[in-house]
Design a protein around this motif. Structure first.
Motif, PDB file in Angstrom:
ATOM      1  N   LYS A  10       0.833  -1.202   0.000  1.00 12.95           N
ATOM      2  CA  LYS A  10       0.000   0.000   0.000  1.00 12.95           C
ATOM      3  C   LYS A  10       0.863   1.246   0.000  1.00 12.95           C
ATOM      4  CE  LYS A  10      -3.790  -2.068   2.555  1.00 12.95           C
ATOM      5  NZ  LYS A  10      -4.609  -1.977   3.751  1.00 12.95           N
ATOM      6  N   PHE A  11       0.447   2.234  -0.756  1.00 12.01           N
ATOM      7  CA  PHE A  11       1.158   3.511  -0.788  1.00 12.01           C
ATOM      8  C   PHE A  11       0.814   4.293   0.477  1.00 12.01           C
ATOM      9  CE2 PHE A  11       1.352   8.031  -2.099  1.00 12.01           C
ATOM     10  CZ  PHE A  11       2.710   8.082  -2.330  1.00 12.01           C
ATOM     11  N   ARG A  12       1.843   4.699   1.224  1.00 13.03           N
ATOM     12  CA  ARG A  12       1.616   5.365   2.505  1.00 13.03           C
ATOM     13  C   ARG A  12       2.124   6.803   2.498  1.00 13.03           C
ATOM     14  NH1 ARG A  12       0.211   1.207   6.351  1.00 13.03           N
ATOM     15  NH2 ARG A  12       0.491   2.668   8.042  1.00 13.03           N
TER      16      ARG A  12
ATOM     17  N   TRP B 226       0.492   9.551   1.078  1.00 14.66           N
ATOM     18  CA  TRP B 226      -0.534  10.502   0.633  1.00 14.66           C
ATOM     19  C   TRP B 226      -0.386  11.854   1.313  1.00 14.66           C
ATOM     20  CZ3 TRP B 226      -2.348   9.637  -3.785  1.00 14.66           C
ATOM     21  CH2 TRP B 226      -2.630   8.349  -4.212  1.00 14.66           C
ATOM     22  N   HIS B 227       0.100  11.877   2.541  1.00 17.37           N
ATOM     23  CA  HIS B 227       0.273  13.155   3.224  1.00 17.37           C
ATOM     24  C   HIS B 227       1.348  13.990   2.535  1.00 17.37           C
ATOM     25  CE1 HIS B 227       3.225  10.494   5.059  1.00 17.37           C
ATOM     26  NE2 HIS B 227       3.883  11.563   5.498  1.00 17.37           N
TER      27      HIS B 227
ATOM     28  N   VAL C 271       2.070  13.807  -0.779  1.00 17.24           N
ATOM     29  CA  VAL C 271       1.463  14.227  -2.050  1.00 17.24           C
ATOM     30  C   VAL C 271       0.522  15.413  -1.829  1.00 17.24           C
ATOM     31  CG1 VAL C 271      -0.041  13.501  -3.945  1.00 17.24           C
ATOM     32  CG2 VAL C 271       1.690  11.925  -3.047  1.00 17.24           C
ATOM     33  N   ALA C 272      -0.305  15.327  -0.793  1.00 18.55           N
ATOM     34  CA  ALA C 272      -1.233  16.424  -0.492  1.00 18.55           C
ATOM     35  C   ALA C 272      -0.469  17.686  -0.088  1.00 18.55           C
ATOM     36  CB  ALA C 272      -2.193  16.020   0.616  1.00 18.55           C
TER      37      ALA C 272
ATOM     38  N   SER D 211       0.418  18.485   5.239  1.00 20.20           N
ATOM     39  CA  SER D 211       0.964  17.135   5.377  1.00 20.20           C
ATOM     40  C   SER D 211       0.841  16.611   6.808  1.00 20.20           C
ATOM     41  CB  SER D 211       2.421  17.073   4.909  1.00 20.20           C
ATOM     42  OG  SER D 211       3.250  17.858   5.719  1.00 20.20           O
TER      43      SER D 211
ATOM     44  N   GLU E  81      -1.514  13.519   7.782  1.00 19.52           N
ATOM     45  CA  GLU E  81      -0.835  12.395   8.433  1.00 19.52           C
ATOM     46  C   GLU E  81      -1.543  12.014   9.732  1.00 19.52           C
ATOM     47  OE1 GLU E  81       3.691  11.271   9.823  1.00 19.52           O
ATOM     48  OE2 GLU E  81       3.048  13.355   9.873  1.00 19.52           O
TER      49      GLU E  81
ATOM     50  N   LEU F 276      -4.939  10.305   8.830  1.00 18.61           N
ATOM     51  CA  LEU F 276      -4.775   8.940   8.334  1.00 18.61           C
ATOM     52  C   LEU F 276      -4.330   7.992   9.445  1.00 18.61           C
ATOM     53  CD1 LEU F 276      -3.104   9.654   4.882  1.00 18.61           C
ATOM     54  CD2 LEU F 276      -5.465   8.970   5.332  1.00 18.61           C
TER      55      LEU F 276
END
Length: 66
Positions: free
Chosen positions: A3-5, A7-8, A10-11, A45, A49, A52
């Motif tokens: 799983k890609f973790r 995303w924080h 990227v955002a 981020s 984070e 999530l």
């Protein structure tokens, strides 16, 4: 692959780009636009984070408690 973790990150990067563009449109100089972009990156981020991590923790408690 797993799983890609990230995303924080990227955002945060997307918020940084948006803030830089808005700063330039508003007429900020390069230093001010960069500083505002960095602040936006950290704020978004870290906030995402935290969100999530809370969701993962709740899912783990729910799955482990059943």
């Amino acid at each position: 692959m797993g799983k890609f973790r990230g995303w924080h990150i990227v955002a945060g990067f997307a918020a940084m780009l948006l803030t830089a563009a808005l700063g330039r449109v508003m007429g900020l100089n390069d230093t001010a636009a960069f500083t505002a972009s960095c602040v936006a990156f950290v704020a978004v981020s870290k906030g995402l984070e935290s969100h999530l991590a809370r969701r993962r923790r709740e899912a783990a408690e729910r799955d482990g408690g059943s």
